[in-house]
Design a protein around this motif. Sequence first.
Motif, PDB file in Angstrom:
ATOM      1  N   LEU A   6       0.881  -1.168   0.000  1.00  0.00           N
ATOM      2  CA  LEU A   6       0.000   0.000   0.000  1.00  0.00           C
ATOM      3  C   LEU A   6       0.917   1.215   0.000  1.00  0.00           C
ATOM      4  O   LEU A   6       1.702   1.397   0.934  1.00  0.00           O
ATOM      5  N   GLU A   7       0.813   2.030  -1.022  1.00  0.00           N
ATOM      6  CA  GLU A   7       1.791   3.122  -1.188  1.00  0.00           C
ATOM      7  C   GLU A   7       1.907   4.011   0.047  1.00  0.00           C
ATOM      8  O   GLU A   7       3.015   4.255   0.540  1.00  0.00           O
ATOM      9  N   LYS A 115      -4.582  11.991   8.764  1.00  0.00           N
ATOM     10  CA  LYS A 115      -4.573  11.807   7.303  1.00  0.00           C
ATOM     11  C   LYS A 115      -5.650  10.837   6.843  1.00  0.00           C
ATOM     12  O   LYS A 115      -6.178  10.978   5.736  1.00  0.00           O
ATOM     13  N   PHE A 116      -5.969   9.830   7.684  1.00  0.00           N
ATOM     14  CA  PHE A 116      -6.900   8.793   7.239  1.00  0.00           C
ATOM     15  C   PHE A 116      -8.116   8.647   8.165  1.00  0.00           C
ATOM     16  O   PHE A 116      -8.855   7.671   8.062  1.00  0.00           O
ATOM     17  N   VAL A 162       8.643   8.408  11.652  1.00  0.00           N
ATOM     18  CA  VAL A 162       9.191   9.649  12.210  1.00  0.00           C
ATOM     19  C   VAL A 162       9.257  10.707  11.111  1.00  0.00           C
ATOM     20  O   VAL A 162       8.867  11.865  11.311  1.00  0.00           O
ATOM     21  N   ALA A 163       9.694  10.279   9.934  1.00  0.00           N
ATOM     22  CA  ALA A 163       9.792  11.224   8.815  1.00  0.00           C
ATOM     23  C   ALA A 163       8.422  11.666   8.311  1.00  0.00           C
ATOM     24  O   ALA A 163       8.298  12.700   7.647  1.00  0.00           O
ATOM     25  N   LEU A 164       7.374  10.913   8.605  1.00  0.00           N
ATOM     26  CA  LEU A 164       5.998  11.267   8.208  1.00  0.00           C
ATOM     27  C   LEU A 164       5.240  11.969   9.338  1.00  0.00           C
ATOM     28  O   LEU A 164       4.047  12.255   9.202  1.00  0.00           O
ATOM     29  N   ALA A 165       5.931  12.260  10.454  1.00  0.00           N
ATOM     30  CA  ALA A 165       5.253  12.810  11.636  1.00  0.00           C
ATOM     31  C   ALA A 165       4.517  14.111  11.319  1.00  0.00           C
ATOM     32  O   ALA A 165       3.468  14.394  11.902  1.00  0.00           O
ATOM     33  N   HIS A 166       5.058  14.889  10.385  1.00  0.00           N
ATOM     34  CA  HIS A 166       4.414  16.167  10.031  1.00  0.00           C
ATOM     35  C   HIS A 166       3.006  15.944   9.516  1.00  0.00           C
ATOM     36  O   HIS A 166       2.159  16.829   9.653  1.00  0.00           O
ATOM     37  N   GLU A 167       2.736  14.766   8.963  1.00  0.00           N
ATOM     38  CA  GLU A 167       1.374  14.481   8.491  1.00  0.00           C
ATOM     39  C   GLU A 167       0.430  14.166   9.657  1.00  0.00           C
ATOM     40  O   GLU A 167      -0.771  14.014   9.448  1.00  0.00           O
ATOM     41  N   GLY A 196       5.180  12.275   0.938  1.00  0.00           N
ATOM     42  CA  GLY A 196       5.301  12.795   2.296  1.00  0.00           C
ATOM     43  C   GLY A 196       6.730  12.786   2.813  1.00  0.00           C
ATOM     44  O   GLY A 196       7.035  13.405   3.833  1.00  0.00           O
ATOM     45  N   ILE A 197       7.593  12.037   2.129  1.00  0.00           N
ATOM     46  CA  ILE A 197       9.025  11.991   2.516  1.00  0.00           C
ATOM     47  C   ILE A 197       9.861  12.439   1.327  1.00  0.00           C
ATOM     48  O   ILE A 197       9.885  11.779   0.305  1.00  0.00           O
TER      49      ILE A 197
END
Lengths: 197, 197
Positions: A6-7, A115-116, A162-167, A196-197
């Motif tokens: 899942l992308e 986001k979801f 962690v790198a997607l935390a901003h979302e 997102g990254i």
Amino acid sequence: MKLYDLEPSGNCYKVRLLASLMQIDVELEAVDFLEGAHKRSPVIDLNPWGQVPVLVDGEVVLRDSQAILVYLARQYGGHAWWPEGAAQQGEVMQWLSTAANEVQNGPGAARLVDKFSAPLNKPQALAVNDGILPLLEAHLSQHDWLALGRPTIADIAVFPYVALAHEGGIDLSSYTSILSWFERIKGLDNFIPMSGI
Amino acid sequence: MKLYDLEPSGNCYKVRLLASLMQIDVELEAVDFLEGAHKRSPVIDLNPWGQVPVLVDGEVVLRDSQAILVYLARQYGGHAWWPEGAAQQGEVMQWLSTAANEVQNGPGAARLVDKFSAPLNKPQALAVNDGILPLLEAHLSQHDWLALGRPTIADIAVFPYVALAHEGGIDLSSYTSILSWFERIKGLDNFIPMSGI
């Protein structure tokens, strides 16, 4: 080798990322999450948990992204990404647990809510996040990589959510050591991004 | 070898249990949790996370109960408790993630609320519990052990907080395969109990 994928899943991304870094060919089979394909055959037959990623490599069928990282690294990577010795495996394993627990249930869960619209408790997710990020920052202020002084599956397991935390509405700007670590990961040969990254 | 230990912690118990099953001598150092000793020197110096268990074996210092299981099994157990091959490690690793995430945050968290008044969300803990126990039951209705057809650290990692679920107000009486698995574990040579088990 096929990855049920899942992308926008950070757990799927960590498998795609390690496969790219190791230059392993993996056939991606997109799972239509919105249509509930993860709760139906063939995914549910391969993984009764009804989750992605699922990896199928010949007779080997594995759920759980950390387990898939261990498998790929051990099977195809010698000891580059997953070490051999007891103390070294223990050191990496600490971070696989952190990925499975605090990272998943902190920044990962906050993102799922924002986001979801996942039915999770956002304040609890932020509380977990506020516990784990300072520990990660402190560790990375003293170490370039999470374990063994070199890139391992510890980094690959912890990095995505962690790198997607901003979302998830989380501001990382004060976590300068974490941000520097992101750049080191992004600078690895054959790094691939996700949205997102 | 020294284990910084807390008797009622299921995470500490899983380390004590594996050490007993493997007949490894471990010196237990009781950490006075109610007095906050886990947030002070020496524990906080060994583990910045301020949690137990912490294992110290010569130069090796490890936090995280799953990591300690991997270390002990790999260092002192040959391949009896933690296998060597990629597919086998992946199979066991799936359950180490389950222990670190769903078991910890489901029955484990429910118990922390009921028994120790932990400031956690009990309904969310019960929701996680209600997701994981049927999957565990279904798996154990088809398998005597969680992985590889024999006792491994997968069983030792998952067992404690499931066996302590009653202390979180969770009724296991309908999970007959889980209850049978408890008996198999309790029948292992050199099994040791803890309060509540």
